[in-house]
Design an enzyme around this catalytic site. Structure first.
Site, short mmCIF file in Angstrom:
data_model
loop_
_atom_site.label_atom_id
_atom_site.label_comp_id
_atom_site.label_asym_id
_atom_site.label_seq_id
_atom_site.Cartn_x
_atom_site.Cartn_y
_atom_site.Cartn_z
N GLU A 122 0.83 -1.21 0.00
CA GLU A 122 0.00 0.00 0.00
C GLU A 122 0.87 1.26 0.00
OE1 GLU A 122 -2.75 -0.42 3.25
OE2 GLU A 122 -3.73 -2.17 2.37
N GLU A 269 -5.18 -9.17 -0.02
CA GLU A 269 -5.55 -9.17 1.39
C GLU A 269 -7.05 -8.97 1.53
OE1 GLU A 269 -3.51 -6.45 4.02
OE2 GLU A 269 -1.60 -6.73 2.98
#
Length: 503
Positions: A122, A269
């Site tokens: 991220e 995820e």
């Protein structure tokens, strides 16, 4: 006599089947393996848990040498990661990228089945200052893979959170945050040019708790919605049965906004915490069990989101273990599905045919070979008495009576106690006479508690019941079958041609 034109046609059809595994390959469910926990099992025991539960795909948050070594010769597909701290050096130096690939990838393949490199985690939303070197890092790593002749086997991508899409609903109008347009466009071009995929971290848990009641919890948990609560995109009139599907579709539409197509979305995820603080009332065991079991069923049906129904959603659950050392709210430390000893926090079905309960573990408790006999007897007495282990199988004429030795009987009793009590603080010690093992101690008709072996012995249950990906066992069997059929077909054709020629 064989018509040459028909021969070409049949050969073309056979080659098409052999070279297009997507025709028969299904979606997979993998697991993220975090290491920020105080009682992390050894790499060998982690792999034993993976094999015992038939987990075929994993993502590591680094490229730990011990884990990569333990994963060798298992066939498990491994995604390694460049940490956020490593990106700066890699993005500024091709030689650093090459050294990283040589040390963390090339040194372990082909024994370890590494299939992807996740560059950072991220990056755009957690370390936005590194955005300028994200794509250069990916390019340098790709060039290093090419130099090692690994670029066909291993794909490079970078996981991004849903936060890069400010307004994901309705999915049809979703778009990436324009602040990162230049970086995202370069990234998408890279993924397109290298036949890689977009890595998405999608958490319906956060989508629900941050929606201030706009969406019902059933929508986040994959539960059926009543007709009055159905979620419909007003522009496309597509119905969304789950927030998960809507998030994936929002990502596809954001990619399409750049006039780019053909990049699959893989969810790197997703998950649901099973414990939270006083202000985290939706982080419960029941919700986590519902979400992850429904997620597995959803992914395993091999369909895509409403706008891309033919593209399955390969998914990695977050996460294998609770990471109790992570900072933040209580929920942040309680996403794991397995305890470090291999038992599950709650029952979970990793496929339509395998149900893993809290007593099904890849780790067993047995008596040590050189244990003191007096201590063994005391341990056996405790396990079968105060410890409330079920020792009926050790009685005369029962399956585990033979061999009639103190060590054998203690092993069975120790293990039965351990499998039932470790979630409540029970240990595998018994005054130093016990130890854990990943090898199933079952034999003949004597089945140890926690064993799912049908043969009664051996290290692990039979593989291939869990979901498999394009390069896993299922495709290997298909490749062998097609190859065998091809050989047979060509043999028949050549025999016919030879006969026809002779005539």
């Amino acid at each position: 006599m064989v018509d040459p034109r028909m021969l070409k046609l049949w050969l073309g059809i056979i080659i098409l089947f052999i070279t297009c595994p997507s025709i028969a390959a299904g979606a997979f469910v993998g697991f993220n393996i975090g290491t920020d926990l105080s009682n992390l099992p050894s790499a060998t025991n982690v792999v034993a848990i993976l094999k015992a539960h038939q987990i075929t795909h994993v993502r590591l948050f680094d490229a730990d040498a011990h884990m990569l070594t333990a994963l060798a010769d298992t066939g498990i597909e491994v995604m390694v990661s460049v940490t956020n701290e490593e990106i700066l050096g890699i993005g500024q130096s091709p030689s650093v990228a090459a050294a990283w690939v040589n040390k963390n990838v090339a040194a372990f393949v082909p024994s370890t089945n590494i299939t992807a490199i996740a560059v950072g985690s991220e990056v755009l939303t957690t370390i936005p200052n590194a955005a300028r070197i994200l794509v250069p890092s990916m390019n340098y790593l790709q060039k290093a893979l090419v130099a090692s002749n690994l670029n066909d086997q291993i794909k490079v991508s970078t996981p991004q959170s849903m936060d890069v899409i400010p307004r994901p609903f309705p999915p049809s109008t979703a778009a990436f945050n324009s602040t990162w347009n230049s970086t995202i466009f370069q990234m998408l071009q890279f993924l397109k040019n290298t036949n890689s995929y977009y890595m998405l971290n999608a958490y319906p848990y956060y989508g629900y708790v941050n929606s201030n009641g706009i969406f019902p919890i059933d929508y986040a948990l994959f539960r059926p919605l009543s007709s009055v609560k159905e979620i419909v995109d007003p522009n496309t009139l597509l119905h969304y049965d789950s927030m998960f599907d809507a998030m994936v579709d929002a990502t596809y539409n954001s990619i399409a906004a750049f006039n780019i197509s053909g990049i699959p979305v893989v969810v790197t995820e997703t998950g649901w915490p099973w414990l939270g603080g006083a202000n985290e009332q939706d982080a419960t065991v029941g919700n986590a069990e519902t979400f992850n079991n429904n997620l597995i069923r959803r992914v395993s049906n091999d369909s895509g989101p409403p706008s891309q129904p033919d593209i399955p959603i390969n998914t990695y659950i977050y996460e294998l273990f609770n990471e109790d050392k992570r900072p933040g709210p209580i929920s942040e430390r309680n996403w794991g599905i397995f305890f470090p000893n291999g038992s599950t926090v709650y029952p979970i079905s990793l496929s339509s045919s395998v149900n893993v309960s809290t007593n099904s573990s890849g780790v067993f408790c047995i008596a040590k070979q050189d244990a003191d006999s007096k201590k063994l007897q005391n341990g056996l007495n405790y396990a079968c008495g105060q410890g409330q282990a079920n020792c009926s199988a050790l009685q005369t004429g029962q399956p585990c009576y033979f061999p009639d030795t103190l060590q054998s009987h203690a092993s069975y009793a120790y293990n039965d106690y351990y499998q039932k009590m470790h979630t409540f603080g029970g240990t595998c010690d018994f005054d130093g006479t016990a130890t854990t093992t990943s090898q199933d101690p079952s034999y003949g008709s004597c089945k140890f508690t926690g064993s799912s072996s049908t043969s009664g012995s051996g290290l692990f249950p039979p593989p291939a019941l869990g979901p498999v990906g394009p390069s896993s066992q299922g495709s290997s069997i298909r490749a062998f079958s097609f190859g065998f059929l091809l050989v047979v077909f060509l043999s028949v054709v050549m025999a016919d041609v030879n006969i026809s020629t002779s005539l």
